[in-house]
Design a protein around this motif. Structure first.
Motif, short mmCIF file in Angstrom:
data_model
loop_
_atom_site.label_atom_id
_atom_site.label_comp_id
_atom_site.label_asym_id
_atom_site.label_seq_id
_atom_site.Cartn_x
_atom_site.Cartn_y
_atom_site.Cartn_z
N VAL A 194 0.87 -1.18 0.00
CA VAL A 194 0.00 0.00 0.00
C VAL A 194 0.90 1.22 0.00
O VAL A 194 1.75 1.38 0.88
CB VAL A 194 -0.93 0.02 1.24
CG1 VAL A 194 -1.75 1.31 1.26
CG2 VAL A 194 -1.84 -1.19 1.24
N MET A 195 0.74 2.09 -1.00
CA MET A 195 1.54 3.31 -1.07
C MET A 195 0.92 4.38 -0.18
O MET A 195 -0.29 4.59 -0.19
CB MET A 195 1.65 3.80 -2.51
CG MET A 195 2.38 2.85 -3.44
SD MET A 195 4.07 2.45 -2.90
CE MET A 195 4.89 4.05 -3.14
N THR A 196 1.79 5.04 0.57
CA THR A 196 1.34 6.08 1.51
C THR A 196 2.13 7.36 1.26
O THR A 196 3.12 7.37 0.51
CB THR A 196 1.55 5.62 2.96
OG1 THR A 196 2.92 5.25 3.15
CG2 THR A 196 0.66 4.43 3.29
N SER A 197 1.71 8.42 1.91
CA SER A 197 2.31 9.73 1.70
C SER A 197 3.71 9.81 2.32
O SER A 197 3.95 9.25 3.39
CB SER A 197 1.41 10.80 2.34
OG SER A 197 2.10 12.03 2.45
N PRO A 198 4.62 10.55 1.67
CA PRO A 198 5.93 10.78 2.29
C PRO A 198 5.85 11.70 3.50
O PRO A 198 6.84 11.89 4.21
CB PRO A 198 6.74 11.42 1.16
CG PRO A 198 5.73 12.02 0.25
CD PRO A 198 4.53 11.13 0.32
N ASN A 199 4.69 12.28 3.74
CA ASN A 199 4.52 13.19 4.87
C ASN A 199 4.23 12.48 6.19
O ASN A 199 4.15 13.15 7.22
CB ASN A 199 3.39 14.18 4.57
CG ASN A 199 3.69 15.06 3.36
OD1 ASN A 199 4.84 15.45 3.14
ND2 ASN A 199 2.68 15.35 2.57
N CYS A 200 4.04 11.17 6.15
CA CYS A 200 3.85 10.43 7.40
C CYS A 200 5.09 10.58 8.27
O CYS A 200 6.21 10.32 7.83
CB CYS A 200 3.59 8.95 7.11
SG CYS A 200 2.04 8.61 6.25
N ARG A 201 4.87 10.99 9.52
CA ARG A 201 6.01 11.28 10.40
C ARG A 201 6.56 10.06 11.10
O ARG A 201 7.68 10.10 11.63
CB ARG A 201 5.60 12.35 11.42
CG ARG A 201 5.35 13.71 10.79
CD ARG A 201 4.76 14.70 11.77
NE ARG A 201 3.36 14.38 12.09
CZ ARG A 201 2.57 15.15 12.83
NH1 ARG A 201 3.05 16.28 13.34
NH2 ARG A 201 1.32 14.81 13.06
#
Length: 266
Positions: free
Chosen positions: A72-79
């Motif tokens: 599952v591709m997720t945002s690079p903004n996840c901290r």
């Protein structure tokens, strides 16, 4: 769906860039990437409906899909991994009973750690989050202390109350205990195993909160729950003769490989 395991993995690690793709050699000499070994560990857990790798990097995606993982591709903004798990559940449009965050740097996590964790959360209906803790032997405690003295950020330790609710988690070795302990002697230190089980409501709320001061200082995502007054259930797990360590620094690669040799793990 009852239980979903998400394995958050990012390439741009501050301490160890590219860590998910680092290869570890098992007892037979066969090399497998860290993310592959974490996937294998997740697939060995009983009672799980679905396992996914959650990443924002195409290199990790291509590699994981190459060995058959669902990605599952997720945002690079996840901290952190918890935010990545929350986005994964939202992207999939699921409402599982329990979401497990099996972080991609703990390939030696035995299946029963996760099974006991899920059982612990189910048996505590008021708990929103649970995480495993492992009583450190004298040897493990000494290794944790040695890492800190050498300036390395190694394993995390946990302290909790009589009700098993977490009081604090730290990259320092807590609680302080005077004296030494024999290698195989139980110590008063509990090693925090980097796995989490969340109820979906608590997981969905997490990314809406700002990072807390303690979370920033320690670099520990679970402290955001404590700083918001949310309890974390600490589920004590048993080693059953297995050694456990996480891959936090490049120096941990030979340590993990030596452990796999000693335990005849391929």
């Amino acid at each position: 769906m009852s239980v979903l395991i998400a394995i958050p993995a990012r390439f741009a690690s501050t301490r160890y860039p590219g860590k998910p793709l680092v290869e570890l050699r098992g007892a037979s000499g066969q090399a497998r990437s860290l993310i592959r070994r974490s996937w294998d560990a997740a697939m060995a857990v009983k009672g799980v409906d679905r396992v996914v790798v959650a990443t924002d990097d195409d290199r990790i995606r291509e590699h994981a899909e190459g060995f058959g993982a669902e990605v599952v591709m997720t945002s690079p903004n996840c901290r952190n991994g918890t935010e990545r798990c929350a986005e994964t559940v939202a992207n999939l449009g699921l409402t599982p009973e329990i979401v497990v965050n099996l972080q991609g740097d703990a390939p030696l996590t035995p299946a029963w750690f996760v099974e006991d964790l899920v059982a612990g959360l189910r048996n505590a209906p008021k708990a929103e989050v649970a995480t495993p803790v492992l009583r450190a032997s004298g040897r493990m405690r000494a290794d944790l202390i040695a890492d800190r003295r050498a300036g390395r950020v190694g394993g995390t330790t946990a302290v909790f109350g009589h009700d098993k609710q977490g009081l604090y988690f730290s990259k320092e070795v807590i609680p302080y205990a005077a004296g030494e302990f024999a290698d195989d002697e139980p110590s008063p230190v509990f090693h925090h195993v980097g796995v989490y089980a969340y109820r979906p409501e608590a997981l969905a709320a997490y990314p809406t909160w700002d990072e807390g001061i303690l979370e920033k200082l320690e670099g520990l995502e679970q402290l955001r729950f404590l700083e918001r007054g949310r309890q974390i259930l600490c589920v004590e797990v048993e080693s059953r003769g297995r050694q456990f360590w996480e891959l936090n620094n490049p120096e941990d690669v030979p340590r993990l490989e030596a452990m796999m040799q000693q335990m005849s793990l391929d």
